[in-house]
Design a protein around this motif. Structure first.
Motif, short mmCIF file in Angstrom:
data_model
loop_
_atom_site.label_atom_id
_atom_site.label_comp_id
_atom_site.label_asym_id
_atom_site.label_seq_id
_atom_site.Cartn_x
_atom_site.Cartn_y
_atom_site.Cartn_z
N ALA A 102 5.11 24.59 -19.31
CA ALA A 102 5.45 24.60 -20.73
C ALA A 102 5.04 23.25 -21.32
O ALA A 102 5.44 22.20 -20.82
N PHE A 103 4.20 23.30 -22.35
CA PHE A 103 3.80 22.09 -23.07
C PHE A 103 4.64 21.97 -24.33
O PHE A 103 4.79 22.94 -25.07
N ASP A 104 5.18 20.78 -24.57
CA ASP A 104 5.97 20.58 -25.78
C ASP A 104 5.95 19.11 -26.16
O ASP A 104 5.62 18.24 -25.34
N GLY A 105 6.30 18.83 -27.40
CA GLY A 105 6.39 17.46 -27.87
C GLY A 105 7.81 16.93 -27.74
O GLY A 105 8.66 17.54 -27.08
N PHE A 162 7.78 21.31 -17.18
CA PHE A 162 7.71 21.01 -18.60
C PHE A 162 6.92 19.71 -18.74
O PHE A 162 7.23 18.71 -18.10
N VAL A 163 5.85 19.76 -19.53
CA VAL A 163 4.99 18.60 -19.74
C VAL A 163 5.10 18.19 -21.21
O VAL A 163 4.87 18.98 -22.12
N ALA A 195 6.29 15.12 -16.58
CA ALA A 195 5.37 14.07 -17.00
C ALA A 195 5.38 13.99 -18.52
O ALA A 195 5.60 14.99 -19.21
N ALA A 196 5.16 12.79 -19.03
CA ALA A 196 5.02 12.58 -20.47
C ALA A 196 3.70 11.87 -20.73
O ALA A 196 3.40 10.86 -20.09
#
Length: 299
Positions: free
Chosen positions: A107-110, A141-142, A275-276
């Motif tokens: 899941a990509f999110d800001g 979640f990235v 990871a961020a």
């Protein structure tokens, strides 16, 4: 030619800052997708916000360059992210249409803010409930953000904790938040204040609750008191206290374990990113990774 009054002309520095931030977001999105998007994945989560537009563009480019038959279904965290998926020619699927037992590959999110232990504040776009559902259904979640979101402690730059609440309970929740030490919690207004409070996709309100900067787990281990004394909280304790208030649907603090850690214990996904990716002002991308286990790497 129309000549604008001096006070209405956009300054060159402001325009340059905007361009710098947008380019930082774009570079962070490209890097995150290159390292975490698997074209053979069946399901991928797509979060909300302006940074995610660049993530979706990068995913679309990977699919195009590799000439892949696109059978991936993308799970959005709200109406806005669904439209981004559709506009890119990709296939959305509702969260509650996922087959039982199936996890998202990623899941990509800001985020509105990320601290040095990868705890996040989310909810500036009022999608925090669905964002947390998607994050905790993903193997990983990235987080993708620009340099402004990279802080040592939460509530350093971002002013408040977003909380999704039932409309009829809003006043009760605000009273309880004041008792926890929030000086001025308030219901978030819509774009037009005269139209009343902002409504989420669940038809709930968002209460924004300011607190003092939040302590990390490391701070607590080093002896700092995060119990709420003098209005000072550690992240996990505050999140638990707010979640226990009757009328609260979800809290915009993404804390606890990440997907690696949760799966190692036999669970599914975690609230924290593995990871961020921060797009920096100088054109580089800073990556903060949680290795399987508990350590962090910054590259």
């Amino acid at each position: 030619m129309e000549i604008l009054p001096a006070n209405s002309r956009p300054t060159t520095s402001r325009a340059m800052t905007t361009n710098l931030v947008e380019e930082a977001k774009r570079l962070a999105g490209i890097r995150a997708v290159s390292e975490h998007f698997d074209p053979s994945a069946r399901y991928v989560g797509i979060g909300s916000g302006t940074t995610i537009i660049y993530v979706v563009e990068a995913i679309k480019e990977v699919i195009k360059q590799r000439n892949i038959t696109n059978n991936i279904q993308f799970v959005p965290t709200g109406y806005q992210s669904r439209q981004v998926i559709v506009d890119a020619g990709l296939t959305p699927i509702a969260f509650d249409s996922l087959p039982d037992g199936v996890m998202l590959e990623v899941a990509f999110d800001g985020a509105d803010e990320v601290d040095e232990e990868l705890n996040c504040i989310k909810g500036g776009g009022a999608c925090l409930f669905q964002e947390k559902l998607v994050a905790t259904r993903a193997k990983k979640f990235v987080c993708v953000a620009d340099y402004r979101k990279n802080q040592s402690r939460l509530l350093t730059s971002w002013p408040s904790v977003p909380i999704e609440v039932a409309p009829m309970a809003a006043r009760t929740v605000i009273t309880a938040l004041r008792a926890l030490g929030s000086p001025a919690p308030k219901v978030r207004s819509g774009i037009l204040a005269k139209a009343g409070p902002l409504k989420t996709d669940q038809d709930f309100f968002i209460v924004d609750a300011p607190f003092k900067p939040l302590l990390t787990a490391s701070d607590v281990r080093n002896g700092q008191d995060g119990s709420g004394k003098d209005g000072v909280w550690d992240i996990e304790t505050l999140c638990q206290k707010i979640k226990m208030i009757s009328g609260v649907l979800e809290v915009g603090l993404f804390v606890g374990k990440n997907g690696y850690e949760t799966q190692a214990e036999g669970g599914q996904g975690g609230q924290k990113p593995v990871a961020a990716y921060f797009g920096m002002a100088d054109g580089s991308v800073e990556v903060r990774r949680a290795r399987p286990g508990t350590s962090l790497d910054i590259v």
